[in-house]
Design a protein around this motif. Sequence first.
Motif, mmCIF file in Angstrom:
data_model
loop_
_atom_site.group_PDB
_atom_site.id
_atom_site.type_symbol
_atom_site.label_atom_id
_atom_site.label_comp_id
_atom_site.label_asym_id
_atom_site.label_seq_id
_atom_site.Cartn_x
_atom_site.Cartn_y
_atom_site.Cartn_z
ATOM 1 N N ALA A 30 0.808 -1.223 0.000
ATOM 2 C CA ALA A 30 0.000 0.000 0.000
ATOM 3 C C ALA A 30 0.841 1.272 0.000
ATOM 4 O O ALA A 30 0.546 2.221 -0.731
ATOM 5 N N ASP A 31 1.880 1.306 0.825
ATOM 6 C CA ASP A 31 2.690 2.526 0.912
ATOM 7 C C ASP A 31 3.344 2.852 -0.427
ATOM 8 O O ASP A 31 3.335 4.010 -0.874
ATOM 9 N N TRP A 32 3.911 1.834 -1.049
ATOM 10 C CA TRP A 32 4.537 2.031 -2.355
ATOM 11 C C TRP A 32 3.495 2.471 -3.385
ATOM 12 O O TRP A 32 3.735 3.375 -4.181
ATOM 13 N N GLY A 33 2.329 1.843 -3.345
ATOM 14 C CA GLY A 33 1.284 2.178 -4.305
ATOM 15 C C GLY A 33 0.809 3.608 -4.173
ATOM 16 O O GLY A 33 0.637 4.309 -5.175
ATOM 17 N N GLN A 34 0.609 4.068 -2.930
ATOM 18 C CA GLN A 34 0.123 5.433 -2.735
ATOM 19 C C GLN A 34 1.174 6.475 -3.096
ATOM 20 O O GLN A 34 0.848 7.552 -3.586
ATOM 21 N N ARG A 35 2.461 6.147 -2.885
ATOM 22 C CA ARG A 35 3.523 7.074 -3.287
ATOM 23 C C ARG A 35 3.578 7.250 -4.800
ATOM 24 O O ARG A 35 4.015 8.284 -5.301
ATOM 25 N N ASN A 36 3.150 6.215 -5.516
ATOM 26 C CA ASN A 36 3.249 6.238 -6.975
ATOM 27 C C ASN A 36 1.886 6.296 -7.659
ATOM 28 O O ASN A 36 1.772 5.928 -8.830
ATOM 29 N N THR A 37 0.869 6.768 -6.930
ATOM 30 C CA THR A 37 -0.475 6.827 -7.505
ATOM 31 C C THR A 37 -0.517 7.643 -8.793
ATOM 32 O O THR A 37 -1.225 7.293 -9.737
ATOM 33 N N THR A 38 0.250 8.726 -8.860
ATOM 34 C CA THR A 38 0.251 9.561 -10.067
ATOM 35 C C THR A 38 0.683 8.757 -11.284
ATOM 36 O O THR A 38 0.092 8.882 -12.369
ATOM 37 N N TYR A 150 -8.734 0.499 -6.896
ATOM 38 C CA TYR A 150 -8.463 0.539 -5.461
ATOM 39 C C TYR A 150 -7.695 1.799 -5.075
ATOM 40 O O TYR A 150 -8.061 2.502 -4.122
ATOM 41 N N LEU A 151 -6.628 2.113 -5.807
ATOM 42 C CA LEU A 151 -5.794 3.255 -5.458
ATOM 43 C C LEU A 151 -6.568 4.566 -5.493
ATOM 44 O O LEU A 151 -6.405 5.427 -4.623
ATOM 45 N N LEU A 152 -7.404 4.737 -6.496
ATOM 46 C CA LEU A 152 -8.141 5.996 -6.622
ATOM 47 C C LEU A 152 -9.214 6.127 -5.542
ATOM 48 O O LEU A 152 -9.484 7.235 -5.073
ATOM 49 N N LEU A 153 -9.820 5.018 -5.152
ATOM 50 C CA LEU A 153 -10.788 5.073 -4.053
ATOM 51 C C LEU A 153 -10.096 5.500 -2.752
ATOM 52 O O LEU A 153 -10.622 6.333 -2.004
ATOM 53 N N VAL A 154 -8.922 4.935 -2.500
ATOM 54 C CA VAL A 154 -8.173 5.322 -1.293
ATOM 55 C C VAL A 154 -7.777 6.786 -1.368
ATOM 56 O O VAL A 154 -7.881 7.532 -0.393
ATOM 57 N N ARG A 155 -7.338 7.218 -2.546
ATOM 58 C CA ARG A 155 -6.934 8.615 -2.700
ATOM 59 C C ARG A 155 -8.123 9.552 -2.504
ATOM 60 O O ARG A 155 -7.970 10.696 -2.066
ATOM 61 N N GLY A 156 -9.316 9.096 -2.818
ATOM 62 C CA GLY A 156 -10.510 9.907 -2.637
ATOM 63 C C GLY A 156 -11.019 9.943 -1.208
ATOM 64 O O GLY A 156 -12.064 10.541 -0.940
#
Length: 244
Positions: A30-38, A150-156
């Motif tokens: 998760a941490d790696w994914g959120q750092r690279n969401t862009t 998943y990533l965009l839902l978390v970012r939202g």
Amino acid sequence: MENTFLSALVTSLLAALVTSLGIYTIRRFADWGQRNTTYFMCFAAGVLVAASFLHIIPRALSMNPDASAWLLVGFLGLHLFNRFVTAFVCERRPDGRDVAIGVVPMLGIGFHSFIDGFIYSIAFTVSLLTGYLATVGMVLHEFPEGIITYLLLVRGGIKERRAMWLAFLAAAATTPLGMLVSYPLVSRIDASTLGALLGLSAGALVYVGATHLLPRAEQEHRKYSLVALAGGVLVAVVIVASQA
């Protein structure tokens, strides 16, 4: 007939499994994914836009000459939904998080995955070989769909556990559901109707990629965003080539 149904069901479940693996993998890291969401946003935009223009839209137009009108309906429909979510949902969140950045792609990808279930039903009804050939290309795009949903839902601002289940329901479960709903109706779903549905789906995906994801990604000015976009386009080209 029984073998046809089982083949369509098993392959649609395989697609759901691959999507679920994408969701599990990105939650595990998760941490790696959120750092690279862009970068994932740029990659997803490349896949969605390129696959729509190179494959879904041409196929829709070949089935229904009026598919371009349904393309417009899909695009504008998701735009209006985005405006509604932004105006009435985001404003009411005390933390100010932009829910639309996750909900809109979830809706577009969910509808597209549901239509994928229709395609599994129809392809296997034509012949088992046609169904298996269609499966090869279609399953390839399921993994990144699960990740980006998943990533965009978390970012939202959606909590991780809830985002996981929403991503599963929208991006994974909708494919076998679409197959089960459409299979009894296959004899009534003509090429024109499927072309309209594909046009509607393509319009939603083009909106998600070009109008929703890319502008948000560009605001963050990440160094390798263009590389990620090009990677998404390349993956779409591979998917289309595998279905040719």
